[in-house]
Design a protein around this motif. Sequence first.
Motif, PDB file in Angstrom:
ATOM      1  N   HIS A 197      -3.841   5.488   6.117  1.00 32.17           N
ATOM      2  CA  HIS A 197      -2.648   5.612   6.968  1.00 32.17           C
ATOM      3  C   HIS A 197      -2.941   6.522   8.155  1.00 32.17           C
ATOM      4  O   HIS A 197      -2.637   6.170   9.307  1.00 32.17           O
ATOM      5  N   GLU A 198      -3.526   7.671   7.895  1.00 34.28           N
ATOM      6  CA  GLU A 198      -3.828   8.622   8.969  1.00 34.28           C
ATOM      7  C   GLU A 198      -4.894   8.063   9.911  1.00 34.28           C
ATOM      8  O   GLU A 198      -4.840   8.276  11.125  1.00 34.28           O
ATOM      9  N   MET A 211       0.837  -1.202   0.000  1.00 27.99           N
ATOM     10  CA  MET A 211       0.000   0.000   0.000  1.00 27.99           C
ATOM     11  C   MET A 211       0.872   1.252   0.000  1.00 27.99           C
ATOM     12  O   MET A 211       0.623   2.208  -0.757  1.00 27.99           O
ATOM     13  N   TYR A 212       1.911   1.231   0.821  1.00 24.80           N
ATOM     14  CA  TYR A 212       2.797   2.401   0.875  1.00 24.80           C
ATOM     15  C   TYR A 212       3.594   2.556  -0.415  1.00 24.80           C
ATOM     16  O   TYR A 212       3.875   3.679  -0.851  1.00 24.80           O
ATOM     17  N   SER A 213       3.938   1.450  -1.050  1.00 23.22           N
ATOM     18  CA  SER A 213       4.630   1.533  -2.343  1.00 23.22           C
ATOM     19  C   SER A 213       3.723   2.150  -3.403  1.00 23.22           C
ATOM     20  O   SER A 213       4.161   2.963  -4.230  1.00 23.22           O
ATOM     21  N   ASP A 272      -7.130  -4.768  -3.893  1.00 25.31           N
ATOM     22  CA  ASP A 272      -6.932  -4.032  -2.635  1.00 25.31           C
ATOM     23  C   ASP A 272      -5.828  -4.692  -1.830  1.00 25.31           C
ATOM     24  O   ASP A 272      -5.923  -5.877  -1.481  1.00 25.31           O
ATOM     25  N   THR A 273      -4.776  -3.938  -1.510  1.00 23.65           N
ATOM     26  CA  THR A 273      -3.652  -4.510  -0.764  1.00 23.65           C
ATOM     27  C   THR A 273      -3.907  -4.554   0.741  1.00 23.65           C
ATOM     28  O   THR A 273      -3.139  -5.176   1.473  1.00 23.65           O
ATOM     29  N   THR A 274      -4.958  -3.885   1.217  1.00 24.98           N
ATOM     30  CA  THR A 274      -5.308  -3.988   2.636  1.00 24.98           C
ATOM     31  C   THR A 274      -6.224  -5.191   2.836  1.00 24.98           C
ATOM     32  O   THR A 274      -6.828  -5.695   1.893  1.00 24.98           O
TER      33      THR A 274
END
Length: 704
Positions: free
Chosen positions: A508-509, A383-385, A422-424
């Motif tokens: 993320h937040e 997700m961060y990538s 969806d990566t989450t």
Amino acid sequence: MVDSFMFTFLSLLIFFNQLVHSSSNLATDSKEELQFPEPIPGADFAKEISKGLHVIDFFSPYCPHCKHLEPVWKKTWEKFETEYGNLNLTFSRVDCVASGDLCNAESIEYYPTIRLYGPEGAIKNYPSDNKRTVESFIEFAKKEALNPNNYAEADLRSLSVKLSDNEIINLLAGKGDKPYLVSFWPTKTMDNTDAYGEFVDCAQCTPFKRVWKILSNSLLASEIKTGHVNCVDSPILCKELGFEKLVPLDNGSREREPRVILIIPNKQSNNLFVFPNNDFELDTKVYEDFALRLTHNNIAPDISKGDILKIMQRDIDFGNSNKVNINDQKIHLVFSYDPKTVVPEDFDVLEHLIEPLQALPNVHLYKVNESIVDVTKIGYNNMYSIIQNNDKEAQPLTLNENSLVLNSITQMPTFFIFREGDTTSQIFPGYSTTETRDPKLIMSWVKLFAKPLYSEMTPSNFRNFMKLDSDVFSTIVLLIANSSDPTFIKSSLTYLKNMKVAGYEYEHERLEEMYENIIRERTEKKEYIQHLRDTKSKPDKIVDATLLDVDHVNNLRLSLAYYDIGKYDETMSWMRTPILKEPLGTGKIIIIDRTDGRVFQFDSSGNLIDCESPSSLRDVLLSVSLPDKTSVVTPEYVSMVVKIDRTTKKTLFTPTHKIYLCVVVLCVLISTRLKKIYRKYKTRKSYMNKRDTVGLLGKEQFQD
């Protein structure tokens, strides 16, 4: 000279005469072309429908409703022939008085009956809840003319087998070798679903024969057999299965429809699944999904970590490529267990999930014999990538390991939910064996999170969007998309990706906020316990404080959705808000706060919210749902006003209705009280009258 003049004059006269005749012929030809055709005679019916698709009005000249429909049908025919003549579809009529045998053979139960036919016969009835207007008829015809499923192969033959009572009983006893999809019909004359069947009070039976023929062929590749039962020949069996409306033929029911069941082989219990009666369709895909998913979820096949990672990384498209179709995004429910510690009772819960999972679209059950928490971690790192690769304005973000551990607390065995694209992921918060073996608890969690990455919002499901899961999914991010042509599709896909990236940045937040809240509550609890000890409070009070739970609240989530203006009204008139004054273009965003009905269309600068920049969209989302996480000012908003359709079965009480209801209840209470008082008065009066009599000694005299 005169001869020359006369020749020229005669030539011109002949020319104009030919021109007039030519114009007259053209007008005549045009008139003939637009002449409303006569009803199809019964003898020519088979020949006519073999030429393409037909929307046919079966009518009676003595029927008032038919007479009312006739001018509408004529206008529909004229408009369709003029504007859509290139489509292989014709509006036709059949007079059921002149062609009574044909209408009887086609099981026409009422007039007018409007039905779609193809070269192979009846396909479907015109939807009963559709309006009978020129526009509605043409919209229906265009949709069906462009549907490739309506053009069956000429050589296709039904592979369905007629089944006896004993054969059904053997299948239910687990003696079958393959899954069996079985249909039940209100007839006794149909040996083969290609053959003639006499149906009484079953308007959907004839069109459903074609559906069943296609199903019998399409399911063969998945090794699912098809069969059929004539309920008049097998009345006891049909009644035992709850299909008593299908027998006998003269029971007066006008709501008859074929019923469908699936029987799973090699099982003697939990092997019979009935297709819901209120979900009857003439769409083969509905029954294919019913059969294929039940068969799949009954097996719950193994899945590997590598396969799960591929699922999370798939690309979503509008169906014009080899990518995942946005209308067919699958949800993967994975049962994770340790083969060293698992016991047979742990698997029993899977049996109880098979049927309820069928009510949730596209949910597929799998199992894996190892922990896959590490797959969840890989997904969040991906997700961060994705954020870094697709948003150059984003600040470098990293995974908070403590936050991940906090959200991964569970015990084996447990369940995970993974969505295509969806990566989450989601982990079932089961902290005891009791919880991980509770089907109701598991299903409540599945219903909450088993939704696709991108949900389509339509005028018909908007009300449900506003009702579902507002405690957890508090905000809808609605993208205006357009699938009408390749150019719009390409831009819509870019905007979908940007919306996902903005959603990931918001996620993320949100995770940071949830983690900080839990740490703060733990700290406050610790300080409170220490305070009780310092003040030498009673031991039982300290114990009670120690036992207080710190709730792992995990709310304020986003629900990503899209509205396709290539398919629906671009003005979105069904959502009446003061800000929606004009149609929105592709890539624009509407943010809806489900908790209080706030609607945002403009950012704090007064510009329309869009998907051009993920960072900008993220800031708006944070200002709406997590204002402490951004310096961006929360934009102006308006309150949602939902347009209530007159056809809606359930409506909310208005304030006026509530006042009327209170008055009625109050009147009933007063009336009831008055009746009690009156009865007491009558009883008392009767009693006093009996006392006020002269006995043997005469009436008692009272003296001073």
